[in-house]
Design a protein around this motif. Sequence first.
Motif, short mmCIF file in Angstrom:
data_model
loop_
_atom_site.label_atom_id
_atom_site.label_comp_id
_atom_site.label_asym_id
_atom_site.label_seq_id
_atom_site.Cartn_x
_atom_site.Cartn_y
_atom_site.Cartn_z
N ALA A 59 0.91 -1.18 -0.03
CA ALA A 59 -0.04 0.08 -0.07
C ALA A 59 0.92 1.19 0.05
O ALA A 59 2.09 1.13 0.53
CB ALA A 59 -1.08 -0.05 1.27
N PHE A 60 0.33 2.39 -0.55
CA PHE A 60 1.18 3.39 -0.48
C PHE A 60 1.16 4.04 0.90
O PHE A 60 0.50 3.60 1.55
CB PHE A 60 0.42 4.61 -1.41
CG PHE A 60 0.41 4.41 -2.91
CD1 PHE A 60 1.58 4.41 -3.58
CD2 PHE A 60 -0.94 3.84 -3.57
CE1 PHE A 60 1.38 4.27 -4.77
CE2 PHE A 60 -0.77 3.38 -5.00
CZ PHE A 60 0.24 3.73 -5.65
N THR A 61 2.20 4.83 1.03
CA THR A 61 2.46 5.39 2.54
C THR A 61 1.03 6.13 2.87
O THR A 61 0.38 6.00 3.89
CB THR A 61 3.52 6.38 2.64
OG1 THR A 61 4.68 5.70 2.32
CG2 THR A 61 3.67 6.77 3.95
N SER A 62 0.54 7.11 2.16
CA SER A 62 -0.80 7.83 2.60
C SER A 62 -1.25 8.31 1.08
O SER A 62 -0.62 8.46 0.08
CB SER A 62 -0.42 9.19 3.35
OG SER A 62 0.29 9.05 4.55
N VAL A 63 -2.63 8.52 1.22
CA VAL A 63 -3.66 8.75 0.24
C VAL A 63 -4.34 9.82 0.60
O VAL A 63 -4.90 10.11 1.40
CB VAL A 63 -4.40 7.58 -0.21
CG1 VAL A 63 -5.34 8.30 -1.28
CG2 VAL A 63 -3.56 6.53 -0.70
N PHE A 64 -4.16 10.89 -0.16
CA PHE A 64 -5.07 12.44 0.25
C PHE A 64 -5.93 12.71 -0.99
O PHE A 64 -5.12 12.98 -2.15
CB PHE A 64 -4.29 13.51 0.66
CG PHE A 64 -3.49 13.42 1.86
CD1 PHE A 64 -4.14 13.64 3.01
CD2 PHE A 64 -2.29 12.82 1.91
CE1 PHE A 64 -3.43 13.36 4.18
CE2 PHE A 64 -1.72 12.59 3.02
CZ PHE A 64 -2.21 12.80 4.34
N LEU A 65 -7.16 12.51 -1.21
CA LEU A 65 -8.07 12.82 -2.55
C LEU A 65 -9.08 13.71 -2.06
O LEU A 65 -9.54 13.87 -0.81
CB LEU A 65 -8.60 11.56 -2.95
CG LEU A 65 -7.59 10.28 -3.29
CD1 LEU A 65 -8.53 8.98 -3.39
CD2 LEU A 65 -6.97 10.67 -4.46
N SER A 66 -9.65 14.51 -3.10
CA SER A 66 -10.55 15.52 -2.97
C SER A 66 -11.49 15.33 -4.04
O SER A 66 -10.99 15.03 -5.39
CB SER A 66 -10.28 16.89 -2.74
OG SER A 66 -9.65 17.34 -4.04
N ASP A 67 -12.89 15.49 -4.07
CA ASP A 67 -13.81 15.46 -5.06
C ASP A 67 -14.83 16.67 -4.96
O ASP A 67 -15.36 16.97 -3.63
CB ASP A 67 -14.42 14.18 -5.37
CG ASP A 67 -15.26 14.01 -6.51
OD1 ASP A 67 -15.96 14.81 -6.79
OD2 ASP A 67 -15.19 12.89 -7.10
N SER A 68 -15.12 17.48 -6.04
CA SER A 68 -15.99 18.74 -6.13
C SER A 68 -17.52 18.15 -6.05
O SER A 68 -18.33 19.30 -6.13
CB SER A 68 -15.37 19.62 -7.02
OG SER A 68 -15.56 19.00 -8.19
N ASP A 69 -17.73 16.95 -6.17
CA ASP A 69 -19.01 16.49 -6.36
C ASP A 69 -19.13 15.24 -5.36
O ASP A 69 -18.53 15.22 -4.52
CB ASP A 69 -19.26 16.09 -8.18
CG ASP A 69 -20.67 16.43 -8.22
OD1 ASP A 69 -21.70 16.13 -7.23
OD2 ASP A 69 -21.16 16.46 -9.41
N VAL A 117 -19.04 11.50 -4.62
CA VAL A 117 -18.08 10.10 -4.90
C VAL A 117 -18.42 8.82 -4.17
O VAL A 117 -19.04 8.94 -3.10
CB VAL A 117 -16.52 10.92 -4.30
CG1 VAL A 117 -16.78 10.93 -3.04
CG2 VAL A 117 -15.52 9.79 -5.07
N THR A 118 -18.36 7.96 -4.93
CA THR A 118 -18.39 6.49 -4.10
C THR A 118 -17.09 5.73 -4.47
O THR A 118 -16.43 5.79 -5.54
CB THR A 118 -19.60 5.73 -5.19
OG1 THR A 118 -20.76 6.43 -4.92
CG2 THR A 118 -19.77 4.54 -4.39
N VAL A 119 -17.01 5.27 -3.41
CA VAL A 119 -15.62 4.19 -3.11
C VAL A 119 -16.28 2.76 -3.58
O VAL A 119 -17.17 2.20 -2.69
CB VAL A 119 -14.94 4.03 -1.81
CG1 VAL A 119 -13.85 2.97 -1.69
CG2 VAL A 119 -14.66 5.37 -1.55
N ASN A 120 -15.98 2.13 -4.48
CA ASN A 120 -16.53 0.87 -5.14
C ASN A 120 -15.36 -0.25 -5.16
O ASN A 120 -15.98 -1.23 -6.00
CB ASN A 120 -17.34 1.18 -6.27
CG ASN A 120 -16.56 1.71 -7.51
OD1 ASN A 120 -15.35 1.89 -7.56
ND2 ASN A 120 -17.30 2.46 -8.46
N ALA A 121 -14.52 -0.18 -4.86
CA ALA A 121 -13.20 -1.14 -4.69
C ALA A 121 -12.36 -1.05 -3.71
O ALA A 121 -12.31 0.07 -2.84
CB ALA A 121 -12.55 -1.00 -6.16
N ALA A 122 -11.62 -1.93 -3.28
CA ALA A 122 -10.97 -1.98 -2.22
C ALA A 122 -9.62 -0.99 -2.25
O ALA A 122 -9.02 -1.09 -3.32
CB ALA A 122 -10.04 -3.30 -1.77
N SER A 123 -9.41 -0.13 -1.12
CA SER A 123 -8.36 0.91 -1.15
C SER A 123 -7.67 0.58 0.10
O SER A 123 -8.24 0.00 1.16
CB SER A 123 -9.20 2.34 -1.30
OG SER A 123 -9.80 2.43 -2.42
#
Length: 211
Positions: free
Chosen positions: A1-11, A13-19
Amino acid sequence: AFTSVFLSDSDDVTVNAASSAGQQFDLLAVGALSSTAAGTISADAITLRSTGSSVTLGGDLIGASSINLRASTNLTNNASTLAATNITLRSDTGSIGTSGTRFAVDATNLVANTPGGDVYISDASDINLGSGISSALGAFDVLATGNITSTGSVSAGSIVLRSTAGTFGLASPLSAVTLIDLRSFGSISSSSITGTLAAAQVNLRSDSGSI
Protein backbone atom coordinates in the motif's frame (compact mmCIF):
# COMPACT_ATOMS: atom_id res chain seq x y z
CA ALA A 1 0.00 0.00 0.00
CA PHE A 2 1.05 3.58 -0.55
CA THR A 3 2.30 5.44 2.52
CA SER A 4 -0.61 7.94 2.48
CA VAL A 5 -3.53 8.84 0.22
CA PHE A 6 -5.11 12.32 0.10
CA LEU A 7 -8.02 12.76 -2.34
CA SER A 8 -10.69 15.41 -2.97
CA ASP A 9 -13.80 15.53 -5.18
CA SER A 10 -15.90 18.62 -5.93
CA ASP A 11 -19.05 16.51 -6.38
CA ASP A 12 -20.44 13.17 -5.15
CA VAL A 13 -18.02 10.27 -4.84
CA THR A 14 -18.43 6.52 -4.28
CA VAL A 15 -15.69 4.13 -3.18
CA ASN A 16 -16.52 0.90 -5.04
CA ALA A 17 -13.27 -1.10 -4.85
CA ALA A 18 -10.81 -2.05 -2.13
CA SER A 19 -8.49 0.83 -1.15
CA SER A 20 -5.63 1.01 1.32
CA ALA A 21 -2.75 3.07 2.66
CA GLY A 22 0.08 2.33 5.03
CA GLN A 23 -0.50 5.47 7.09
CA GLN A 24 -3.28 7.94 6.24
CA PHE A 25 -6.26 7.54 3.90
CA ASP A 26 -8.03 10.92 3.61
CA LEU A 27 -11.00 11.52 1.29
CA LEU A 28 -12.82 14.88 1.09
CA ALA A 29 -15.99 15.39 -0.99
CA VAL A 30 -18.19 18.43 -1.49
CA GLY A 31 -21.18 16.22 -2.34
CA ALA A 32 -22.38 12.90 -0.97
CA LEU A 33 -19.66 10.42 0.01
CA SER A 34 -20.56 6.72 -0.07
CA SER A 35 -19.08 3.26 -0.38
CA THR A 36 -20.36 -0.05 -1.74
CA ALA A 37 -19.83 -3.42 -0.06
CA ALA A 38 -16.75 -3.89 -2.25
CA GLY A 39 -15.41 -0.46 -1.32
CA THR A 40 -13.42 -1.44 1.74
CA ILE A 41 -10.76 0.92 3.11
CA SER A 42 -7.83 -0.05 5.33
CA ALA A 43 -5.14 2.23 6.73
CA ASP A 44 -3.58 3.26 10.01
CA ALA A 45 -5.78 6.40 10.07
CA ILE A 46 -8.92 6.89 7.94
CA THR A 47 -10.63 10.25 7.44
CA LEU A 48 -13.79 10.66 5.34
CA ARG A 49 -15.64 13.98 5.08
CA SER A 50 -18.51 15.43 3.09
CA THR A 51 -18.71 19.21 3.41
CA GLY A 52 -22.10 19.54 1.72
CA SER A 53 -24.01 16.29 2.06
CA SER A 54 -24.08 12.85 3.70
CA VAL A 55 -21.69 9.98 4.37
CA THR A 56 -23.19 6.53 3.74
CA LEU A 57 -21.06 3.42 4.25
CA GLY A 58 -21.53 0.01 2.67
CA GLY A 59 -17.90 -1.16 2.80
CA ASP A 60 -15.78 -2.02 5.82
CA LEU A 61 -13.39 0.55 7.30
CA ILE A 62 -10.41 -0.94 9.13
CA GLY A 63 -8.27 1.69 10.83
CA ALA A 64 -5.37 0.42 12.92
CA SER A 65 -5.39 3.55 15.09
CA SER A 66 -8.27 5.83 14.10
CA ILE A 67 -11.36 6.47 11.98
CA ASN A 68 -12.69 10.02 11.64
CA LEU A 69 -16.00 10.56 9.80
CA ARG A 70 -17.76 13.89 9.29
CA ALA A 71 -20.86 14.74 7.26
CA SER A 72 -22.74 17.95 6.64
CA THR A 73 -26.00 15.99 6.98
CA ASN A 74 -26.48 12.36 8.04
CA LEU A 75 -23.94 9.64 8.85
CA THR A 76 -25.28 6.18 7.92
CA ASN A 77 -23.72 2.73 8.24
CA ASN A 78 -25.38 0.08 6.05
CA ALA A 79 -24.03 -3.00 7.86
CA SER A 80 -20.33 -2.33 7.25
CA THR A 81 -17.68 -2.99 9.90
CA LEU A 82 -15.91 0.06 11.37
CA ALA A 83 -12.98 -1.10 13.48
CA ALA A 84 -10.37 1.14 15.12
CA THR A 85 -8.99 2.00 18.52
CA ASN A 86 -10.39 5.54 18.28
CA ILE A 87 -13.51 6.41 16.27
CA THR A 88 -14.74 10.00 15.95
CA LEU A 89 -18.11 10.74 14.34
CA ARG A 90 -19.65 14.14 13.59
CA SER A 91 -22.74 15.32 11.76
CA ASP A 92 -22.97 19.10 11.34
CA THR A 93 -26.75 19.32 10.85
CA GLY A 94 -28.16 15.77 10.74
CA SER A 95 -28.08 12.54 12.71
CA ILE A 96 -25.66 9.67 13.28
CA GLY A 97 -27.63 6.48 12.72
CA THR A 98 -31.33 6.12 13.51
CA SER A 99 -33.38 4.27 16.11
CA GLY A 100 -34.15 1.63 13.46
CA THR A 101 -30.66 1.42 11.93
CA ARG A 102 -27.97 2.13 14.49
CA PHE A 103 -24.51 3.24 13.41
CA ALA A 104 -22.47 0.12 14.20
CA VAL A 105 -18.88 0.45 15.37
CA ASP A 106 -16.13 -1.73 16.81
CA ALA A 107 -14.33 0.93 18.82
CA THR A 108 -12.21 0.97 21.94
CA ASN A 109 -12.93 4.70 22.31
CA LEU A 110 -15.80 6.63 20.70
CA VAL A 111 -16.55 10.34 20.41
CA ALA A 112 -19.79 11.31 18.62
CA ASN A 113 -21.26 14.78 18.14
CA THR A 114 -24.20 16.32 16.33
CA PRO A 115 -25.51 19.79 17.17
CA GLY A 116 -28.59 19.25 15.00
CA GLY A 117 -29.86 15.68 15.47
CA ASP A 118 -29.61 12.33 17.24
CA VAL A 119 -26.90 9.73 17.86
CA TYR A 120 -27.73 6.00 17.74
CA ILE A 121 -24.71 3.71 18.16
CA SER A 122 -24.21 -0.03 18.56
CA ASP A 123 -21.08 -2.01 19.47
CA ALA A 124 -20.90 -5.80 19.74
CA SER A 125 -18.15 -5.60 22.37
CA ASP A 126 -16.96 -3.16 25.08
CA ILE A 127 -16.98 0.56 24.34
CA ASN A 128 -15.58 3.62 26.07
CA LEU A 129 -17.15 7.06 25.56
CA GLY A 130 -14.22 9.43 25.37
CA SER A 131 -11.76 10.72 25.87
CA GLY A 132 -13.28 13.78 24.17
CA ILE A 133 -16.72 15.30 24.74
CA SER A 134 -19.77 13.72 23.04
CA SER A 135 -23.08 15.49 22.47
CA ALA A 136 -26.38 15.52 20.61
CA LEU A 137 -29.24 17.98 20.26
CA GLY A 138 -31.75 15.14 20.64
CA ALA A 139 -31.16 11.55 21.70
CA PHE A 140 -27.74 10.07 22.50
CA ASP A 141 -28.37 6.32 22.55
CA VAL A 142 -25.67 3.61 22.82
CA LEU A 143 -26.33 -0.14 22.79
CA ALA A 144 -23.36 -2.42 23.58
CA THR A 145 -23.00 -6.13 24.20
CA GLY A 146 -20.08 -5.61 26.58
CA ASN A 147 -19.20 -2.99 29.18
CA ILE A 148 -19.90 0.71 28.65
CA THR A 149 -17.33 3.01 30.23
CA SER A 150 -16.66 6.72 29.95
CA THR A 151 -13.65 9.01 30.19
CA GLY A 152 -15.37 11.89 28.36
CA SER A 153 -18.56 13.73 29.25
CA VAL A 154 -21.84 13.32 27.35
CA SER A 155 -24.57 15.96 26.99
CA ALA A 156 -27.80 15.60 25.03
CA GLY A 157 -31.55 16.07 25.06
CA SER A 158 -31.78 12.52 26.39
CA ILE A 159 -29.16 9.83 27.12
CA VAL A 160 -29.82 6.10 26.92
CA LEU A 161 -27.02 3.60 27.60
CA ARG A 162 -27.64 -0.15 27.60
CA SER A 163 -25.20 -3.03 28.12
CA THR A 164 -26.85 -6.37 27.29
CA ALA A 165 -24.11 -8.60 28.74
CA GLY A 166 -21.87 -6.29 30.78
CA THR A 167 -22.06 -3.37 33.16
CA PHE A 168 -21.00 0.27 33.52
CA GLY A 169 -17.84 2.12 34.41
CA LEU A 170 -18.98 5.71 33.99
CA ALA A 171 -16.36 8.10 35.34
CA SER A 172 -17.43 11.27 33.50
CA PRO A 173 -20.51 13.49 33.79
CA LEU A 174 -23.72 12.72 31.90
CA SER A 175 -26.05 15.68 31.39
CA ALA A 176 -29.47 15.48 29.71
CA VAL A 177 -32.38 17.87 29.41
CA THR A 178 -35.13 15.30 29.95
CA LEU A 179 -33.91 11.76 30.68
CA ILE A 180 -30.92 9.58 31.54
CA ASP A 181 -31.76 5.87 31.21
CA LEU A 182 -29.06 3.36 32.21
CA ARG A 183 -29.63 -0.39 31.86
CA SER A 184 -27.04 -3.12 32.35
CA PHE A 185 -26.90 -6.89 32.61
CA GLY A 186 -24.67 -6.71 35.69
CA SER A 187 -24.95 -4.76 38.91
CA ILE A 188 -24.98 -0.97 39.09
CA SER A 189 -23.19 0.56 42.08
CA SER A 190 -21.63 3.80 43.25
CA SER A 191 -18.25 2.44 42.15
CA SER A 192 -19.49 1.76 38.61
CA ILE A 193 -20.96 5.26 38.22
CA THR A 194 -18.61 7.87 39.68
CA GLY A 195 -19.50 10.68 37.25
CA THR A 196 -22.45 12.93 37.99
CA LEU A 197 -25.86 12.22 36.43
CA ALA A 198 -27.90 15.37 35.76
CA ALA A 199 -31.37 15.21 34.20
CA ALA A 200 -35.02 15.86 34.98
CA GLN A 201 -35.45 12.08 35.31
CA VAL A 202 -32.89 9.29 35.87
CA ASN A 203 -33.77 5.62 35.38
CA LEU A 204 -31.53 2.74 36.50
CA ARG A 205 -32.09 -0.94 35.73
CA SER A 206 -30.02 -4.09 36.23
CA ASP A 207 -31.25 -7.23 34.46
CA SER A 208 -29.40 -9.74 36.67
CA GLY A 209 -27.65 -7.85 39.47
CA SER A 210 -28.26 -5.24 42.14
CA ILE A 211 -28.51 -1.48 42.23
